[in-house]
Every structure is written in C-alpha cells, then in structure tokens.
Design an enzyme around this catalytic site. Structure first.
Site, PDB file in Angstrom:
ATOM      1  CD  GLU A   1      17.390  33.575   6.291  1.00  0.00           C
ATOM      2  OE1 GLU A   1      17.614  34.787   6.110  1.00  0.00           O
ATOM      3  OE2 GLU A   1      18.291  32.726   6.340  1.00  0.00           O
TER       4      GLU A   1
ATOM      5  CG  ASP B   1      24.680  33.384  10.313  1.00  0.00           C
ATOM      6  OD1 ASP B   1      25.184  32.703   9.408  1.00  0.00           O
ATOM      7  OD2 ASP B   1      24.442  34.599  10.192  1.00  0.00           O
TER       8      ASP B   1
ATOM      9  CG  ASP C   1      24.312  34.865   3.373  1.00  0.00           C
ATOM     10  OD1 ASP C   1      23.521  34.147   4.018  1.00  0.00           O
ATOM     11  OD2 ASP C   1      25.346  35.344   3.867  1.00  0.00           O
TER      12      ASP C   1
END
Length: 414
Positions: free
Chosen positions: A268, A335, A265
């Site tokens: 970035e 998300d 997760d």
C-alpha cells in the site's frame, strides 16, 4: 494541463500527450471494442461538440460539459448550480460549481469534480477492493487511498453504459450518491479523467484494458493450490522448509536461485499511522501521488524479471491501483478477519476488483486474523471458505491462527 499519463498508456504514434479537463477518449481507442476511430470537433455559437466513436460530448459557451452515448442518451453531466444562464432549467442561486479547485499551501489544489446522478437506480461496479458487503457501489462513500486490505482502483463501470477512470493518483474521496456523484483529490495540480461508452460491459472493460494495459498470461505453475506461512521466526524453522534459499537481495539471493514468483507484501504501503498528509515520496507528497506506490512496486519486479528474459510474469501483491494489471499483479485482499461476515465482504471485493481491471485476485482462505483450528465454528468457516477458494482465480491458504506461537527472539513477530 496535466503532463503525466498516470494510469493511461502513451497513445500509439504519439509522443506528446494531448489532455484536457473535458471527458474524452482522445488518448486511447475511441471505439469500445478497441478499434481506432476518427475524432471530430464542431464549433457553434452555443459552444462545441467532440465525437469519438460511440461517445460524444458537448461544452456550452459557459463551460458546462455533458457526455452522451451516440444513441443520444446522457451518460455524464456536470453538476453545477448557478445563475450565469438564467434560461438554464437548472439555474439556481446556491452557487455550486462542477469543477472546484481550492488552492492549498505549497501550490497545489484540493480538487472536487461533481456530476449529476442520471438515475437513482443506476448500478456502479469496480473502484477496487473495499471491506464492505455491497457489490453495487451506488450510494456509497469511498476513500481513494490504500490501506491494509483496501485497494483503491478508481475505474467504475456503470449499468448506464459507460466506464469512468478517475486518472489521478492523489489521495481523495469518491461519493457515488443518488443526487450527486463527486470525486475529490486532496492535493493535485490538474483535473484528469477518462470516459468510454460501450454497448456491453465487455466492450467497456476491453476498452479500459486497451488504454491502461492488459494482464500477462498466468503461468500454469501458479494456478494450483498456494500454501503460505505467516513468518519464519528462526533460522532452523526456515531451513526446515527451504534449505536451499538464503535471505538477501531479490535477484542475488532469490531469482538467481530459481525463484520466479515473488510475494510483495505491504504494497500500500502499510503505515503505523494512516496520516496520509505527513508522508513524502521522490515524486511528490503522499497526498499527491501516494496511490501510485503499488504500481511502481509491481513494476520494479516485473521489469527486472522481464530483463532476465522471463515471460508470463506474475507476483503476489497486497494492493493495486489502475494499471497494476499490466505488471503481473496478483492481488490478495490483505489481513482480514476470520468470520463469515468478512468472507461475505470478500465476494464484493473480488468482483469489484475484477470489474476495475484487476482480474488476478485472491484471499487468505479462512481469513487472516484469528481462528482456532480446534474451534468447531472456525472449522465450519474454514471448510466453506476453502470450497469458495477453489473457484477464485487463485486458491491460496494463509493466516495467523490461534493459539499464538511463543515469541522467538526480538525480530520474528508473534
């Protein structure tokens, strides 16, 4: 000249990388079908010309570069407006250069590369994953940076018959305008891009994969339905689902227990504040190299699993950059909102990710933020999204639903 290959693989049989700021395919296969071709260079009084398979480029004695398909069509032409050549039909007094490097504090440059827009009706696809509804990117202004639900993969494929890789991991900007197309890197030391010509989109994509890396085969056991949960707030809640696993370092407490796919997760990575100029990495500032983060994140797990003898490696990540595909990156779109508008955005995001060389891609079915299972409107959205999800490369359900759970302790989150 740039010393790093960045997204491009080391050419076979070469140990020293030959790079130049003119468009080329010298570091990969010249033919768009992956076959090697002979590079030819000719020098004249007016400048020079280099030919490599289906593509050739000329540079004038004053430095302007134009790239052609072998059938004579212009694919890319530098945008410059000056009076150095008074006989140039585009001679102009506005004094705008094609390649602009402005010094910045610390020894780097703010780089801008400008091209003529050959056709206002040109269609451009790829460039990664952005939360907007347009499949055709012509006319758009794109941030070359990663955010939660945004992945910059700076490879574009054009309806004019070329593919273009902005081979620079710096944070920047791409404007694909109808008059000028420009690419910027806010902090870099050199200009580097790669161009390929092809007679079909498939040829262009195959050539791009040949120089940046191909994806591993997806193992059959991950091609079914994925059921995900946002988080486990207590030990009891966790053990109810997976009593045989414990938390800890990845290999000791997961891989050695039989885990073969990892959920990586915030690749970035996610920042609380997206001020890209204040973060630093070992390899340089975030402005210089920040877009490499998801590649190296995927690489760390891929190479570790490969060393353990595993084949057909795939891991779930929330971001990617050019070349992530060769490290088994299955990317999901982050998300996102639980709405029909958001679902529409994912159609463009997923198709452009695939065209940018990241074929393994999925979404949170139903969206991530919000959505009450008791709400008839959300049930309609969920059913529609679930049906579409069956046709995505991977079918994955995930989300943070309403009503929210009561807070448990201080570390579990909402």
């Amino acid at each position: 000249m740039p010393k790093e290959n960045w997204a491009l693989r080391e050419p076979e049989g070469h140990h020293d990388t030959e790079q130049a700021d003119e468009p080329q395919s010298l570091r990969g296969n010249g033919e768009a079908d992956g076959r090697a071709s002979e590079v030819q260079t000719v020098y004249t009084e007016k400048g020079a010309q280099i030919t490599n398979g289906r593509i050739w480029a000329k540079i004038t004695r004053l430095g302007k570069i134009t790239v052609y398909h072998r059938d004579g069509r212009i694919l890319l032409e530098e945008y410059c407006r000056n009076r150095r050549d008074l006989l140039d039909p585009k001679c102009s007094a506005i004094e705008v250069e094609a390649r602009e490097l402005r010094p910045t504090p610390g020894g780097d440059y703010h780089l801008t590369m400008r091209f003529e827009s050959q056709d206002p009706e040109e269609k451009i696809y790829g460039m990664g994953q952005y939360q907007q509804p347009y499949l055709n990117l012509k006319g758009l202004d794109l941030e070359l940076a990663h955010r939660n639900s945004q992945a910059s993969v700076p490879f574009a494929i054009s309806s004019l018959g070329y593919g273009f890789l902005w081979n620079n991991p710096a944070v920047g900007r791409a404007v694909l305008g109808k008059n000028i197309m420009s690419f910027e890197a806010y902090s870099t030391k050199a200009l580097d891009y790669w161009v390929v010509a092809g007679d079909s989109p498939a040829q262009i994509e195959e050539a791009y994969a040949a120089v940046t890396g191909t994806v591993p085969m997806m193992p059959e056991y991950v091609l079914g339905f994925w059921q995900c949960k946002l988080r486990y707030q207590t030990q009891e809640e966790l053990l109810e689902v997976a009593r045989e696993y414990v938390w800890g370092k990845a290999k000791k407490n997961y891989y050695d227990k039989g885990i073969r796919v990892f959920w990586l997760d915030e690749a970035e990575p996610e920042y609380s504040v997206y001020d890209f100029d204040i973060y630093r990495y070992y390899r340089g500032t975030n402005l210089q190299v920040g877009n490499l983060y998801p590649v190296e994140y995927a690489r760390a797990f891929y190479e570790g699993m490969e060393q353990e003898g595993q084949g057909q490696i795939v891991n779930l990540l929330r971001c990617a950059w050019a070349g992530s595909q060769k490290y088994g990156a299955l990317v999901w779109s982050g998300d996102i909102a639980s709405s029909f508008e958001s679902m529409r955005n994912q159609l463009a995001a997923g198709l452009n990710m695939g065209l940018a060389g990241i074929p393994w891609w999925t979404t949170d079915i139903g969206g991530f933020h919000g959505g009450n299972p008791e709400d008839p409107a959300f049930r309609e959205l969920f059913a529609r999204w679930f049906a579409w999800g069956a046709f995505c490369p991977v079918m994955r359900l995930h989300g943070d639903r309403e009503p929210r759970q009561p807070q448990q302790g201080t570390t579990g989150g909402p």
